[in-house]
Design a protein around this motif. Structure first.
Motif, PDB file in Angstrom:
ATOM      1  N   LYS A 188       6.458  -6.032  15.638  1.00 13.34           N
ATOM      2  CA  LYS A 188       6.334  -4.656  16.145  1.00 13.34           C
ATOM      3  C   LYS A 188       4.922  -4.374  16.652  1.00 13.34           C
ATOM      4  CE  LYS A 188       6.852   0.182  14.677  1.00 13.34           C
ATOM      5  NZ  LYS A 188       7.198   1.092  13.550  1.00 13.34           N
ATOM      6  N   CYS A 189       3.886  -4.625  15.795  1.00 20.25           N
ATOM      7  CA  CYS A 189       2.509  -4.309  16.209  1.00 20.25           C
ATOM      8  C   CYS A 189       1.728  -5.548  16.616  1.00 20.25           C
ATOM      9  CB  CYS A 189       1.781  -3.556  15.100  1.00 20.25           C
ATOM     10  SG  CYS A 189       1.459  -4.572  13.622  1.00 20.25           S
ATOM     11  N   HIS A 190       2.320  -6.729  16.427  1.00 19.47           N
ATOM     12  CA  HIS A 190       1.749  -8.012  16.868  1.00 19.47           C
ATOM     13  C   HIS A 190       0.497  -8.425  16.110  1.00 19.47           C
ATOM     14  CE1 HIS A 190       4.711  -7.803  20.038  1.00 19.47           C
ATOM     15  NE2 HIS A 190       4.183  -6.645  20.474  1.00 19.47           N
ATOM     16  N   HIS A 191       0.150  -7.786  15.031  1.00 13.86           N
ATOM     17  CA  HIS A 191      -0.974  -8.203  14.212  1.00 13.86           C
ATOM     18  C   HIS A 191      -0.543  -9.334  13.279  1.00 13.86           C
ATOM     19  CE1 HIS A 191      -2.821  -4.380  15.487  1.00 13.86           C
ATOM     20  NE2 HIS A 191      -3.991  -4.935  15.094  1.00 13.86           N
ATOM     21  N   LEU A 192      -1.497 -10.256  13.060  1.00 11.40           N
ATOM     22  CA  LEU A 192      -1.247 -11.292  12.068  1.00 11.40           C
ATOM     23  C   LEU A 192      -1.264 -10.672  10.671  1.00 11.40           C
ATOM     24  CD1 LEU A 192      -3.451 -14.256  13.359  1.00 11.40           C
ATOM     25  CD2 LEU A 192      -0.961 -14.176  13.279  1.00 11.40           C
ATOM     26  N   LEU A 193      -0.367 -11.141   9.830  1.00 14.93           N
ATOM     27  CA  LEU A 193      -0.326 -10.627   8.459  1.00 14.93           C
ATOM     28  C   LEU A 193      -1.425 -11.294   7.646  1.00 14.93           C
ATOM     29  CD1 LEU A 193       2.381  -9.626   9.573  1.00 14.93           C
ATOM     30  CD2 LEU A 193       3.416 -10.199   7.371  1.00 14.93           C
ATOM     31  N   ARG A 194      -2.088 -10.521   6.803  1.00 15.79           N
ATOM     32  CA  ARG A 194      -3.208 -11.026   6.032  1.00 15.79           C
ATOM     33  C   ARG A 194      -2.724 -11.662   4.722  1.00 15.79           C
ATOM     34  NH1 ARG A 194      -5.604  -5.825   7.053  1.00 15.79           N
ATOM     35  NH2 ARG A 194      -5.369  -5.357   4.830  1.00 15.79           N
ATOM     36  N   HIS A 195      -3.335 -12.809   4.417  1.00 15.24           N
ATOM     37  CA  HIS A 195      -3.043 -13.460   3.136  1.00 15.24           C
ATOM     38  C   HIS A 195      -4.109 -13.138   2.108  1.00 15.24           C
ATOM     39  CE1 HIS A 195       0.271 -15.646   4.914  1.00 15.24           C
ATOM     40  NE2 HIS A 195      -0.532 -16.050   5.900  1.00 15.24           N
ATOM     41  N   ILE A 196      -5.256 -12.722   2.586  1.00 20.10           N
ATOM     42  CA  ILE A 196      -6.314 -12.210   1.717  1.00 20.10           C
ATOM     43  C   ILE A 196      -6.366 -10.708   1.944  1.00 20.10           C
ATOM     44  CG2 ILE A 196      -8.780 -12.247   1.182  1.00 20.10           C
ATOM     45  CD1 ILE A 196      -8.862 -15.115   2.241  1.00 20.10           C
ATOM     46  N   GLY A 197      -6.237  -9.958   0.852  1.00 23.24           N
ATOM     47  CA  GLY A 197      -6.042  -8.519   1.024  1.00 23.24           C
ATOM     48  C   GLY A 197      -4.674  -8.280   1.640  1.00 23.24           C
ATOM     49  N   VAL A 198      -3.674  -8.831   0.988  1.00 21.57           N
ATOM     50  CA  VAL A 198      -2.314  -8.873   1.532  1.00 21.57           C
ATOM     51  C   VAL A 198      -1.868  -7.494   2.005  1.00 21.57           C
ATOM     52  CG1 VAL A 198       0.088  -9.399   0.984  1.00 21.57           C
ATOM     53  CG2 VAL A 198      -1.728 -10.829   0.055  1.00 21.57           C
ATOM     54  N   ASP A 199      -1.338  -7.460   3.252  1.00 20.18           N
ATOM     55  CA  ASP A 199      -0.883  -6.186   3.822  1.00 20.18           C
ATOM     56  C   ASP A 199       0.627  -6.162   4.055  1.00 20.18           C
ATOM     57  OD1 ASP A 199      -0.796  -8.013   5.851  1.00 20.18           O
ATOM     58  OD2 ASP A 199      -1.795  -6.754   7.362  1.00 20.18           O
ATOM     59  N   TYR A 200       1.381  -6.928   3.230  1.00 22.27           N
ATOM     60  CA  TYR A 200       2.840  -6.944   3.354  1.00 22.27           C
ATOM     61  C   TYR A 200       3.459  -7.323   2.007  1.00 22.27           C
ATOM     62  CZ  TYR A 200       2.549 -12.038   3.407  1.00 22.27           C
ATOM     63  OH  TYR A 200       2.325 -13.350   3.064  1.00 22.27           O
ATOM     64  N   ASP A 201       4.758  -7.080   1.895  1.00 24.51           N
ATOM     65  CA  ASP A 201       5.498  -7.564   0.726  1.00 24.51           C
ATOM     66  C   ASP A 201       6.904  -7.949   1.150  1.00 24.51           C
ATOM     67  OD1 ASP A 201       6.801  -5.173   1.115  1.00 24.51           O
ATOM     68  OD2 ASP A 201       6.348  -4.340  -0.874  1.00 24.51           O
ATOM     69  N   ARG A 202       7.652  -8.535   0.191  1.00 18.53           N
ATOM     70  CA  ARG A 202       9.038  -8.951   0.453  1.00 18.53           C
ATOM     71  C   ARG A 202       9.949  -8.146  -0.495  1.00 18.53           C
ATOM     72  NH1 ARG A 202       6.109 -13.830   1.156  1.00 18.53           N
ATOM     73  NH2 ARG A 202       6.661 -14.938   3.094  1.00 18.53           N
ATOM     74  N   PRO A 203      10.369  -6.964  -0.087  1.00 14.13           N
ATOM     75  CA  PRO A 203      11.096  -6.070  -0.996  1.00 14.13           C
ATOM     76  C   PRO A 203      12.541  -6.466  -1.266  1.00 14.13           C
ATOM     77  CG  PRO A 203      10.930  -5.086   1.178  1.00 14.13           C
ATOM     78  CD  PRO A 203      10.112  -6.333   1.235  1.00 14.13           C
ATOM     79  N   SER A 204      13.133  -7.286  -0.397  1.00 15.05           N
ATOM     80  CA  SER A 204      14.547  -7.639  -0.585  1.00 15.05           C
ATOM     81  C   SER A 204      14.883  -8.850   0.269  1.00 15.05           C
ATOM     82  CB  SER A 204      15.452  -6.456  -0.209  1.00 15.05           C
ATOM     83  OG  SER A 204      15.311  -6.152   1.176  1.00 15.05           O
ATOM     84  N   SER A 205      16.160  -9.173   0.309  1.00 16.94           N
ATOM     85  CA  SER A 205      16.648 -10.283   1.129  1.00 16.94           C
ATOM     86  C   SER A 205      17.724  -9.773   2.077  1.00 16.94           C
ATOM     87  CB  SER A 205      17.227 -11.398   0.260  1.00 16.94           C
ATOM     88  OG  SER A 205      16.246 -11.957  -0.569  1.00 16.94           O
ATOM     89  N   VAL A 206      17.993 -10.565   3.093  1.00 13.95           N
ATOM     90  CA  VAL A 206      19.052 -10.245   4.040  1.00 13.95           C
ATOM     91  C   VAL A 206      19.843 -11.527   4.296  1.00 13.95           C
ATOM     92  CG1 VAL A 206      17.703 -10.748   6.122  1.00 13.95           C
ATOM     93  CG2 VAL A 206      19.592  -9.095   6.229  1.00 13.95           C
ATOM     94  N   TYR A 207      21.127 -11.383   4.570  1.00 18.35           N
ATOM     95  CA  TYR A 207      22.003 -12.519   4.844  1.00 18.35           C
ATOM     96  C   TYR A 207      22.410 -12.517   6.313  1.00 18.35           C
ATOM     97  CZ  TYR A 207      22.529 -12.956  -0.227  1.00 18.35           C
ATOM     98  OH  TYR A 207      22.287 -13.117  -1.561  1.00 18.35           O
ATOM     99  N   THR A 208      22.531 -13.718   6.867  1.00 21.39           N
ATOM    100  CA  THR A 208      22.996 -13.860   8.249  1.00 21.39           C
ATOM    101  C   THR A 208      24.129 -14.859   8.281  1.00 21.39           C
ATOM    102  OG1 THR A 208      20.775 -13.435   9.105  1.00 21.39           O
ATOM    103  CG2 THR A 208      22.351 -14.450  10.609  1.00 21.39           C
ATOM    104  N   CYS A 209      25.241 -14.496   8.908  1.00 20.43           N
ATOM    105  CA  CYS A 209      26.396 -15.386   9.039  1.00 20.43           C
ATOM    106  C   CYS A 209      26.186 -16.306  10.231  1.00 20.43           C
ATOM    107  CB  CYS A 209      27.676 -14.568   9.215  1.00 20.43           C
ATOM    108  SG  CYS A 209      29.145 -15.582   9.493  1.00 20.43           S
ATOM    109  N   ARG A 210      26.324 -17.615  10.028  1.00 28.24           N
ATOM    110  CA  ARG A 210      26.129 -18.575  11.113  1.00 28.24           C
ATOM    111  C   ARG A 210      27.376 -18.750  11.974  1.00 28.24           C
ATOM    112  NH1 ARG A 210      21.146 -17.792  11.654  1.00 28.24           N
ATOM    113  NH2 ARG A 210      19.858 -18.413   9.863  1.00 28.24           N
ATOM    114  N   GLN A 211      28.456 -18.068  11.598  1.00 27.70           N
ATOM    115  CA  GLN A 211      29.673 -18.121  12.400  1.00 27.70           C
ATOM    116  C   GLN A 211      29.749 -16.960  13.391  1.00 27.70           C
ATOM    117  OE1 GLN A 211      32.128 -20.473  12.458  1.00 27.70           O
ATOM    118  NE2 GLN A 211      30.947 -21.738  11.021  1.00 27.70           N
ATOM    119  N   CYS A 212      29.536 -15.739  12.871  1.00 29.37           N
ATOM    120  CA  CYS A 212      29.652 -14.570  13.755  1.00 29.37           C
ATOM    121  C   CYS A 212      28.320 -13.853  13.950  1.00 29.37           C
ATOM    122  CB  CYS A 212      30.699 -13.590  13.212  1.00 29.37           C
ATOM    123  SG  CYS A 212      30.198 -12.773  11.666  1.00 29.37           S
ATOM    124  N   TYR A 213      27.231 -14.370  13.329  1.00 30.97           N
ATOM    125  CA  TYR A 213      25.867 -13.836  13.455  1.00 30.97           C
ATOM    126  C   TYR A 213      25.740 -12.403  12.950  1.00 30.97           C
ATOM    127  CZ  TYR A 213      25.461 -18.029  16.247  1.00 30.97           C
ATOM    128  OH  TYR A 213      25.495 -19.345  16.649  1.00 30.97           O
TER     129      TYR A 213
END
Length: 474
Positions: A259-284
């Protein structure tokens, strides 16, 4: 002349003056004329073969459950087979380095002392039917002072839930019958007061059709039902609040916000992984929560998890009345064998048809009955009314059929899934004819012929079905 250790078997006496039958190679103990029940007090299986089937065969032929000359006697196996016996270990009283092992001698003393306290009857009739086999298995457990067991010994449970009923001669494809016969037996023990509930263990879920617990669970796409789905984390970028699957952030091996094209920081982390998502490889299709599909490996039917049948696994124990009834073999008189496969009276055979053809039990299965005409001169020598005919005693025990004789008619019954009637009838005819031919070669004058088959469909009038069987026997 052969040394004792080189002979197929020999008998030694231990320090307590108990005679030990030492089995050095697979031998049919019951088929040795010079070896009698009174000749030995315990068994030591000293067979160790690179082919595991030979080791198991040696135990089977000298089993305290299946061999008439070894019935209920203490049975030990060479220590070299420790950990290799699987479910057969249920009928082994221990492992030893030799028949003179001190711990083995003490265990033999303990087993016989327990039998004396119970007034345990050793001399019981040979096992011919599956009902008799299950009774003997319970008697074996009681003779060893093992009084507790589970009420739900269905396939797939851990051994701890089902050890009492575990070591039985089931044929492939008989899981449904297996569960029903054991439940029938268990309900009788409750009704007669031979067992009582002690505690709740677990609640499991089984197939609603066949009661099998051999189930496979699949995560599936809620749109197309495919199980070809991939799970990946969702990344939340704090800087611009973008939330999307991780693969949308991947850029040249780094994480860059789409969206904003900024690199995500690994030092002073500016993101998290709040959940998961599933993708079907048959119907996408993309989704947060997959659907679940359950496949019964027994009947190949698929179910939703909420369609599975809940079953409580509870621990039971034999009551003093039950211990006394099994020790004295009074159960042969008090237990009803109607619900078991194997040989039975024709009255029991007909009772089975009446009791087990209801839609709640039969489901979508069908019942097939094959009728053989037999002429056996040996039947003239059978004087007792309830004696098992010689042909039944000699033939392989068909635990995958319920069978009965009525005059010169030999009936075989089994239940089969819808669509498999023709194959089941062909298998029945082949299996039984092969066994009857073997018997014919050893018994002059014996004759047989398959003369009719009957198929009962769910919803048919069972009384009309029985009437046809009764009328056509003439």
């Amino acid at each position: 002349m052969k040394e004792a250790n080189d002979a197929p078997y020999h008998i030694v006496t231990n320090r307590n003056q108990h005679r030990i039958l030492v089995v050095n190679e697979p031998v049919n103990v019951d088929g040795i004329p010079e070896l009698h029940f009174e000749d030995f007090d315990a068994i030591f299986i000293n067979v160790i073969d690179s082919v595991m089937d030979r080791n198991m065969l040696a135990i089977r032929l000298a089993s305290p459950l299946l061999s008439e000359k070894c019935r209920f006697k203490p049975c030990f196996v060479t220590r070299r087979l420790t950990g290799w016996l699987g479910k057969t270990e249920v009928i082994v009283d221990g492992y030893a380095t030799s028949p003179s092992d001190n711990s083995m001698a003490r265990t033999i003393e303990d087993i016989y002392a327990n039998m004396r306290r119970q007034n345990f009857l050793l001399g019981t009739p040979p096992v011919v039917t599956h009902a008799e086999e299950v009774v003997r298995l319970c008697r074996f457990a009681i003779s060893r002072g093992r009084y507790t067991f589970s009420s739900q010994p269905t396939p797939g449970l851990s051994e701890g839930y089902m050890a009492l009923y575990y070591y039985t001669l089931w044929f492939a494809g008989q899981q449904t019958i297996q569960a029903e016969e054991r439940e029938f037996f268990h309900s009788q023990l409750l009704r007669l007061g031979y067992i009582r509930r002690t505690r709740f263990i677990d609640r499991i879920h089984v197939c609603p059709i066949c009661n099998s617990s051999h189930l496979l669970f699949f995560e599936t796409c809620p749109k197309c039902g495919s199980s070809e789905v991939d799970e990946e984390p969702v990344i939340h970028h704090f800087r611009c609040a973008n939330v999307s699957p991780e693969h949308t952030y991947m850029s040249d091996g780094e994480l860059r916000c789409p969206k904003c094209h900024h690199l995500l920081r690994h030092i002073g982390v500016d993101y998290d992984r709040p959940s998961s998502v599933y993708t079907c490889r048959q119907c996408y299709n993309t989704f947060m929560y997959p659907a679940m599909r359950v496949l019964c490996t027994n009947n190949r039917r698929s179910w939703r998890p909420d369609e599975l049948k809940p079953v409580d696994v509870e621990e039971y124990e034999f009551t003093p009345e039950g211990i006394k009834a099994f020790a004295s073999n009074e159960v042969e008189r008090t237990l009803n064998h109607t619900g078991f496969y194997g040989y039975s009276s024709m009255t029991d055979f007909i009772a089975y048809l009446r009791q087990f053809t209801g839609p709640d039990i039969l489901g979508e299965a069908m019942v097939i009955v094959g009728r053989f005409y037999i002429f056996d001169p040996a039947l003239d020598e059978v004087t007792e009314r309830d004696a098992v005919p010689p042909v039944v005693q000699t033939l392989q025990r068909f635990f995958n059929y319920k069978q009965a004789m009525w005059g010169n008619n030999y009936y075989f019954l089994c239940r089969v899934p819808d669509g498999e009637v023709a194959k089941a009838l062909a298998d029945m005819e082949f299996e039984i004819k092969e066994q009857l031919r073997d018997y014919q070669e050893l018994h002059r004058g014996f004759q047989f012929e398959m003369v009719d088959t009957y198929v009962y469909h769910p919803g048919d009038d069972v009384e009309q079905f029985i009437k046809r069987i009764e009328e056509e026997r003439e």
